[in-house]
Scaffold this active site. Structure first.
Site, PDB file in Angstrom:
ATOM      1  N   GLU A   1       0.851  -1.199   0.000  1.00 58.56           N
ATOM      2  CA  GLU A   1       0.000   0.000   0.000  1.00 58.56           C
ATOM      3  C   GLU A   1       0.886   1.249   0.000  1.00 58.56           C
ATOM      4  OE1 GLU A   1      -2.622  -0.452   3.383  1.00 58.56           O
ATOM      5  OE2 GLU A   1      -3.752  -2.028   2.309  1.00 58.56           O
TER       6      GLU A   1
ATOM      7  N   PHE B   1       2.537  -0.158  -6.527  1.00 56.82           N
ATOM      8  CA  PHE B   1       3.639  -0.969  -7.065  1.00 56.82           C
ATOM      9  C   PHE B   1       3.146  -2.325  -7.572  1.00 56.82           C
ATOM     10  CE2 PHE B   1       6.189   1.013  -3.326  1.00 56.82           C
ATOM     11  CZ  PHE B   1       6.390   2.189  -4.020  1.00 56.82           C
TER      12      PHE B   1
ATOM     13  N   GLU C   1       7.756 -17.225  -3.769  1.00 60.13           N
ATOM     14  CA  GLU C   1       8.125 -16.041  -4.559  1.00 60.13           C
ATOM     15  C   GLU C   1       9.599 -15.717  -4.325  1.00 60.13           C
ATOM     16  OE1 GLU C   1       6.001 -12.426  -3.599  1.00 60.13           O
ATOM     17  OE2 GLU C   1       7.049 -11.279  -5.152  1.00 60.13           O
TER      18      GLU C   1
ATOM     19  N   GLY D   1      32.134   1.181 -22.431  1.00 62.36           N
ATOM     20  CA  GLY D   1      31.058   2.034 -22.974  1.00 62.36           C
ATOM     21  C   GLY D   1      29.945   1.228 -23.616  1.00 62.36           C
TER      22      GLY D   1
ATOM     23  N   GLY E   1       9.130  -8.377  -2.976  1.00 59.28           N
ATOM     24  CA  GLY E   1       8.955  -9.699  -2.363  1.00 59.28           C
ATOM     25  C   GLY E   1       9.593  -9.803  -0.985  1.00 59.28           C
TER      26      GLY E   1
ATOM     27  N   GLU F   1      16.519  -5.824   4.119  1.00 61.84           N
ATOM     28  CA  GLU F   1      16.506  -5.644   5.579  1.00 61.84           C
ATOM     29  C   GLU F   1      15.465  -6.566   6.224  1.00 61.84           C
ATOM     30  OE1 GLU F   1      16.303  -3.229   3.298  1.00 61.84           O
ATOM     31  OE2 GLU F   1      18.261  -2.279   3.531  1.00 61.84           O
TER      32      GLU F   1
HETATM   33  C1  LIG Z   1       8.778  -2.884  -9.578  1.00 56.09           C
HETATM   34  C2  LIG Z   1       8.075  -3.349  -8.343  1.00 56.09           C
HETATM   35  C3  LIG Z   1       7.076  -4.310  -8.443  1.00 56.09           C
HETATM   36  C4  LIG Z   1       6.369  -4.700  -7.317  1.00 56.09           C
HETATM   37  N1  LIG Z   1       5.334  -5.590  -7.449  1.00 56.09           N
HETATM   38  C5  LIG Z   1       4.513  -5.817  -6.383  1.00 56.09           C
HETATM   39  C6  LIG Z   1       3.339  -6.608  -6.527  1.00 56.09           C
HETATM   40  O1  LIG Z   1       3.046  -7.165  -7.591  1.00 56.09           O
HETATM   41  N2  LIG Z   1       2.511  -6.736  -5.455  1.00 56.09           N
HETATM   42  C7  LIG Z   1       2.786  -6.164  -4.262  1.00 56.09           C
HETATM   43  O2  LIG Z   1       2.003  -6.315  -3.347  1.00 56.09           O
HETATM   44  N3  LIG Z   1       3.917  -5.412  -4.086  1.00 56.09           N
HETATM   45  C8  LIG Z   1       4.767  -5.229  -5.119  1.00 56.09           C
HETATM   46  N4  LIG Z   1       5.904  -4.472  -4.958  1.00 56.09           N
HETATM   47  C9  LIG Z   1       6.135  -3.838  -3.682  1.00 56.09           C
HETATM   48  C10 LIG Z   1       7.289  -4.418  -2.886  1.00 56.09           C
HETATM   49  O3  LIG Z   1       6.965  -5.688  -2.391  1.00 56.09           O
HETATM   50  C11 LIG Z   1       7.595  -3.402  -1.771  1.00 56.09           C
HETATM   51  O4  LIG Z   1       8.211  -2.277  -2.400  1.00 56.09           O
HETATM   52  C12 LIG Z   1       8.467  -3.949  -0.680  1.00 56.09           C
HETATM   53  O5  LIG Z   1       7.775  -4.922   0.063  1.00 56.09           O
HETATM   54  C13 LIG Z   1       8.932  -2.850   0.277  1.00 56.09           C
HETATM   55  O6  LIG Z   1       7.860  -2.061   0.703  1.00 56.09           O
HETATM   56  P1  LIG Z   1       7.955  -0.464   0.579  1.00 56.09           P
HETATM   57  O7  LIG Z   1       8.446  -0.135  -0.772  1.00 56.09           O
HETATM   58  O8  LIG Z   1       6.661   0.110   1.005  1.00 56.09           O
HETATM   59  O9  LIG Z   1       9.090  -0.037   1.580  1.00 56.09           O
HETATM   60  P2  LIG Z   1       8.946   0.264   3.127  1.00 56.09           P
HETATM   61  O10 LIG Z   1       8.250  -0.860   3.806  1.00 56.09           O
HETATM   62  O11 LIG Z   1       8.397   1.627   3.317  1.00 56.09           O
HETATM   63  O12 LIG Z   1      10.475   0.262   3.545  1.00 56.09           O
HETATM   64  C14 LIG Z   1      11.380   1.262   3.054  1.00 56.09           C
HETATM   65  C15 LIG Z   1      12.804   0.829   3.375  1.00 56.09           C
HETATM   66  O13 LIG Z   1      12.952   0.691   4.768  1.00 56.09           O
HETATM   67  C16 LIG Z   1      13.383  -0.607   5.102  1.00 56.09           C
HETATM   68  N5  LIG Z   1      12.691  -1.044   6.324  1.00 56.09           N
HETATM   69  C17 LIG Z   1      11.358  -1.092   6.543  1.00 56.09           C
HETATM   70  N6  LIG Z   1      11.111  -1.543   7.768  1.00 56.09           N
HETATM   71  C18 LIG Z   1      12.324  -1.784   8.337  1.00 56.09           C
HETATM   72  C19 LIG Z   1      12.726  -2.279   9.601  1.00 56.09           C
HETATM   73  N7  LIG Z   1      11.841  -2.657  10.516  1.00 56.09           N
HETATM   74  N8  LIG Z   1      14.046  -2.400   9.843  1.00 56.09           N
HETATM   75  C20 LIG Z   1      14.959  -2.029   8.903  1.00 56.09           C
HETATM   76  N9  LIG Z   1      14.629  -1.563   7.679  1.00 56.09           N
HETATM   77  C21 LIG Z   1      13.325  -1.449   7.403  1.00 56.09           C
HETATM   78  C22 LIG Z   1      12.988  -1.489   3.931  1.00 56.09           C
HETATM   79  O14 LIG Z   1      13.832  -2.604   3.856  1.00 56.09           O
HETATM   80  C23 LIG Z   1      13.174  -0.534   2.781  1.00 56.09           C
HETATM   81  O15 LIG Z   1      14.527  -0.546   2.415  1.00 56.09           O
HETATM   82  C24 LIG Z   1       6.674  -4.139  -6.057  1.00 56.09           C
HETATM   83  C25 LIG Z   1       7.718  -3.207  -5.950  1.00 56.09           C
HETATM   84  C26 LIG Z   1       8.412  -2.815  -7.067  1.00 56.09           C
HETATM   85  C27 LIG Z   1       9.486  -1.779  -6.917  1.00 56.09           C
END
Ligand SMILES: Cc1cc2nc3c(=O)[nH]c(=O)nc-3n(C[C@H](O)[C@H](O)[C@H](O)COP(=O)(O)OP(=O)(O)OC[C@H]3O[C@@H](n4cnc5c(N)ncnc54)[C@H](O)[C@@H]3O)c2cc1C
Length: 381
Positions: free
Chosen positions: A131, A160, A244, A342, A365, A369
């Site tokens: 979300e 995403f 996955e 290049g 997936g 972290e």
């Molecule tokens: C191209 C792409 C395709 C995707 N496809 C799908 C899909 O089909 N379906 C779906 O549901 N999702 C999908 N995703 C989403 C993906 O699973 C999420 O981006 C991922 O789970 C991380 O969530 P977030 O981006 O909200 O990061 P956040 O949860 O906001 O985290 C941001 C950063 O903080 C770090 N972090 C968060 N909590 C902690 C903690 N407690 N301790 C240390 N570090 C922490 C994370 O590791 C990350 O580096 C996709 C993402 C991308 C980029």
């Protein structure tokens, strides 16, 4: 392959040939065009089904092809990776994350209505967990589904989402109960449901994979579209993640192998200072370091695939494998780019595309972290 590994046999080799023919005929000539268009044609799903690729690992009763192990999926990933496009794998295979919950816990009717046409290449499936408010903290998701007679009224949004623009239905995680993991259910939300809209997102890589933000504005979704019991969705999501993550590790391995192969052949052909590049020790060391990391990833990947086929659930090891494979991919893609100089930086080079697509595998997936945290928890640290 067969002679050098205890895990692969002539059936895997025959399947590899089948996939290779599909990739050469149906993907390689068009991949640049799809990358520019930022989506795959729907026709490709039909062709992939005709070639027997979409059905691997799904029950025969619903149009699938049952296989004894995960090595078929690894072979499929390796061959699709020869396109050099992670977007192609993510989008063509988005049913690999969107459909298993239906097959594992859905009703017979749901399997016929949703899973079967996907395996026939007629419909496209997606999975929506993440979300705008966060993806890592799955247990805290906010999209709400409130029961109203035979329907749920769904409000919230997802982001995403792979294949989110083209999907005919989305396996969507919603909150049907109280706070935390015990209040989450999975609902099949169909395209065309009033109040369901979506907008495309542009990305650093995975261009040919359409990615979307989905909005649910008081969407009425039949209770019959709930997968499994109410408030029991979290476990289904976690089981889905395990598979996955192995497949994301397989992708990282397969793309690293492409980088290695392209840089090896370039190093053999390219002349600098009057001799082939590979005659420089520093270049040979790079290639050996790449090969060493590839061998280590593959050994771990194959062992875990073997354990999963024996119904083991090595969660900590799968998390560590995902991190090992993606770290090695980042390193190998970077070194491959360096060997190509290049030429590696130019659009149209597989290494250029793969280099742009390394990061997504360390995030999607379950991020690097989160993988470490989960592995530590599983090991009782
Ligand atoms: C191209 C792409 C395709 C995707 N496809 C799908 C899909 O089909 N379906 C779906 O549901 N999702 C999908 N995703 C989403 C993906 O699973 C999420 O981006 C991922 O789970 C991380 O969530 P977030 O981006 O909200 O990061 P956040 O949860 O906001 O985290 C941001 C950063 O903080 C770090 N972090 C968060 N909590 C902690 C903690 N407690 N301790 C240390 N570090 C922490 C994370 O590791 C990350 O580096 C996709 C993402 C991308 C980029």
């Amino acid at each position: 392959m067969t002679a050098s590994s205890p895990y692969y046999n002539s059936d895997h080799d025959a399947f590899r040939e089948q996939v290779r023919r599909f990739v050469e005929r149906e993907c390689l000539p068009y991949i640049e065009q799809w990358e520019k268009a930022e989506e795959l044609p729907r026709e490709l799903h039909r062709k992939a089904a005709e070639a027997g690729l979409l059905q691997i690992g799904f029950p025969e009763a619903y149009g699938g092809t049952e296989v004894p192990d995960l090595f078929y999926m690894i072979v499929l990933t390796e061959e699709l990776a020869r396109t050099g496009s992670g977007g192609l794998i993510a989008s063509l295979m988005s049913h690999g994350i969107g459909t298993p919950p239906i097959v594992h816990t859905g009703t017979h009717e749901q399997k016929l209505r949703f899973a079967k046409p996907v395996l026939e290449g007629e419909k496209i499936a997606a999975l929506a967990i993440t979300e705008p408010g966060g993806g890592s903290d799955v247990a805290n998701l906010k999209t709400r589904a409130v029961r109203d007679g035979d329907h749920y009224v769904v409000s919230g949004s997802k982001t995403f989402i792979t294949s989110g623009m083209r999907a005919d239905f989305i396996t969507t995680a919603v909150r049907t109960g109280g706070d935390g993991m015990g209040g989450v259910s999975l609902l099949l939300i169909e395209a065309g449901t009033p109040g369901f809209t979506r907008t495309p997102l542009q990305k650093m890589g995975w261009w040919c994979s359409d990615t979307a933000t989905l909005y649910f504005d008081n969407c009425r979704v039949p209770v019959a579209n709930r997968i499994g019991p109410e408030n029991a969705g979290f476990m289904a999501i976690m089981l889905n993640f395990n598979n996955e993550r192995i497949m994301l590790a397989a992708q990282a391995y397969a793309f690293a192998k492409v980088c290695y192969e392209d840089s090896l052949s370039y190093a053999r052909e390219r002349q600098t200072f009057g001799k082939p590049l590979i005659r420089n020790q520093v270049i040979r060391h790079k290639l050996i370091d790449m090969r060493m990391k590839l061998e280590a990833t593959k050994a771990s990947l194959d062992l875990l695939a073997w354990r999963v086929a024996r119904k083991q659930m090595p969660i900590a090891e799968v998390c560590m494998l995902k991190n090992l494979a993606t770290e090695n991919l980042e390193w190998i893609a970077g070194e491959a780019m360096q060997v190509l100089g290049g030429a590696g930086y130019l659009r149209g080079s597989r290494v250029e595309r793969i280099y742009r697509e390394t990061k997504v595998l360390t995030i999607g997936g379950g991020s690097r972290e989160i993988m470490k945290d989960l592995a530590a928890k599983q090991l009782g640290y």
